[in-house]
Motif scaffolding. Structure first.
Motif, PDB file in Angstrom:
ATOM      1  N   ARG A  77      79.159  51.677  35.001  1.00  0.00           N
ATOM      2  CA  ARG A  77      78.247  50.537  35.286  1.00  0.00           C
ATOM      3  C   ARG A  77      77.110  50.988  36.099  1.00  0.00           C
ATOM      4  NH1 ARG A  77      77.154  46.356  38.009  1.00  0.00           N
ATOM      5  NH2 ARG A  77      78.552  46.718  39.255  1.00  0.00           N
ATOM      6  N   ILE A  78      77.128  51.313  37.285  1.00  0.00           N
ATOM      7  CA  ILE A  78      75.959  51.436  38.159  1.00  0.00           C
ATOM      8  C   ILE A  78      75.224  52.559  37.787  1.00  0.00           C
ATOM      9  CG2 ILE A  78      75.631  52.033  40.589  1.00  0.00           C
ATOM     10  CD1 ILE A  78      78.180  50.271  41.441  1.00  0.00           C
ATOM     11  N   ALA A  79      75.950  53.506  37.459  1.00  0.00           N
ATOM     12  CA  ALA A  79      74.998  54.947  36.809  1.00  0.00           C
ATOM     13  C   ALA A  79      74.198  54.470  35.855  1.00  0.00           C
ATOM     14  CB  ALA A  79      75.973  56.013  36.685  1.00  0.00           C
ATOM     15  N   ARG A  89      66.721  62.266  34.595  1.00  0.00           N
ATOM     16  CA  ARG A  89      67.089  63.226  33.584  1.00  0.00           C
ATOM     17  C   ARG A  89      68.518  63.676  33.655  1.00  0.00           C
ATOM     18  NH1 ARG A  89      64.283  63.793  29.817  1.00  0.00           N
ATOM     19  NH2 ARG A  89      64.886  65.774  29.315  1.00  0.00           N
ATOM     20  N   ALA A  90      69.113  63.513  34.727  1.00  0.00           N
ATOM     21  CA  ALA A  90      70.481  63.790  35.204  1.00  0.00           C
ATOM     22  C   ALA A  90      70.966  63.245  36.430  1.00  0.00           C
ATOM     23  CB  ALA A  90      70.807  65.588  35.259  1.00  0.00           C
ATOM     24  N   LEU A  91      72.188  62.591  36.382  1.00  0.00           N
ATOM     25  CA  LEU A  91      72.913  62.020  37.332  1.00  0.00           C
ATOM     26  C   LEU A  91      74.157  62.476  37.378  1.00  0.00           C
ATOM     27  CD1 LEU A  91      72.620  58.149  38.018  1.00  0.00           C
ATOM     28  CD2 LEU A  91      74.712  59.176  37.705  1.00  0.00           C
ATOM     29  N   ALA A 110      73.948  62.773  43.032  1.00  0.00           N
ATOM     30  CA  ALA A 110      72.551  63.384  42.770  1.00  0.00           C
ATOM     31  C   ALA A 110      72.013  62.752  41.586  1.00  0.00           C
ATOM     32  CB  ALA A 110      72.915  65.107  42.637  1.00  0.00           C
ATOM     33  N   VAL A 111      70.588  62.706  41.832  1.00  0.00           N
ATOM     34  CA  VAL A 111      69.742  62.300  40.599  1.00  0.00           C
ATOM     35  C   VAL A 111      68.544  63.238  40.420  1.00  0.00           C
ATOM     36  CG1 VAL A 111      68.631  60.502  39.665  1.00  0.00           C
ATOM     37  CG2 VAL A 111      70.399  60.152  41.022  1.00  0.00           C
ATOM     38  N   ALA A 112      68.454  63.604  39.308  1.00  0.00           N
ATOM     39  CA  ALA A 112      67.171  64.639  38.846  1.00  0.00           C
ATOM     40  C   ALA A 112      66.371  63.961  38.075  1.00  0.00           C
ATOM     41  CB  ALA A 112      67.724  65.802  38.087  1.00  0.00           C
ATOM     42  N   CYS A 113      65.058  63.806  38.497  1.00  0.00           N
ATOM     43  CA  CYS A 113      63.974  63.062  37.945  1.00  0.00           C
ATOM     44  C   CYS A 113      62.728  63.912  37.478  1.00  0.00           C
ATOM     45  CB  CYS A 113      63.598  61.755  38.556  1.00  0.00           C
ATOM     46  SG  CYS A 113      64.954  60.507  38.698  1.00  0.00           S
ATOM     47  N   PRO A 114      61.622  63.542  37.009  1.00  0.00           N
ATOM     48  CA  PRO A 114      60.498  64.205  36.576  1.00  0.00           C
ATOM     49  C   PRO A 114      59.820  64.501  37.781  1.00  0.00           C
ATOM     50  CG  PRO A 114      60.597  62.742  34.987  1.00  0.00           C
ATOM     51  CD  PRO A 114      61.687  62.318  35.946  1.00  0.00           C
TER      52      PRO A 114
END
Length: 153
Positions: A77-79, A89-91, A110-114
């Motif tokens: 839910r949080i993700a 983009r990815a979590l 970890a979180v990937a964003c532009p």
């Protein structure tokens, strides 16, 4: 190309949640980092929570984490909320349960964003919300033999 263009890579991925887990085995930085690999991500933020040797002025000998059966659903839910609020983009997020020693990895997210700013903000939000909202409790044992529960109601 100018930042924040209309390029598809500037938007959130359709299914950015790559890994969510609660485990009773050691966590892997490499696994989490690989899970968030995305060619459109220009920034990846990774947070690692470790067992420290002290808390509130007392020496920590060891600790144990336990979780409610709903914990993984709460993580999801949080993700999903973080992914909805940022161009993720990815979590990935994994949390350890069971007995841990000083220095052990307790949580890796970890979180990937532009872009890097978005990645930092989304990763901070992810770990803060996980810590405050997911029903995972910590039982600490101190070197003087005393103990305490943290996060338990």
């Amino acid at each position: 190309m100018a930042p924040h263009s209309n390029h598809p890579g500037e938007r959130a991925a359709d299914d950015p949640i790559k890994l969510l887990a609660i485990r009773d085995s050691p966590l892997s930085l490499d696994e989490v980092f690989r899970a968030v690999g995305d060619d459109a991500a220009g920034g990846t933020a990774l947070f690692v929570g470790t067992v420290r040797n002290h808390d509130a002025g007392a020496d920590v000998e060891e600790l144990a984490y336990s979780s409610h059966p709903s914990a993984e659903a709460e993580m999801r839910r949080i993700a999903e909320k973080v992914a909805a609020d940022y161009p993720v983009r990815a979590l990935a997020a994994v949390h350890r349960v069971g007995n841990l020693r000083v220095g052990d990895l307790a949580v890796v997210v970890a979180v990937a964003c532009p872009h890097r700013g978005e990645a930092f903000e989304a990763c901070r939000r992810l770990i803060d919300d996980l810590k405050h909202e997911v029903p995972i409790w910590k039982h600490q044992t101190f070197s003087d033999g005393t103990e305490e529960w943290v996060g338990a109601c």
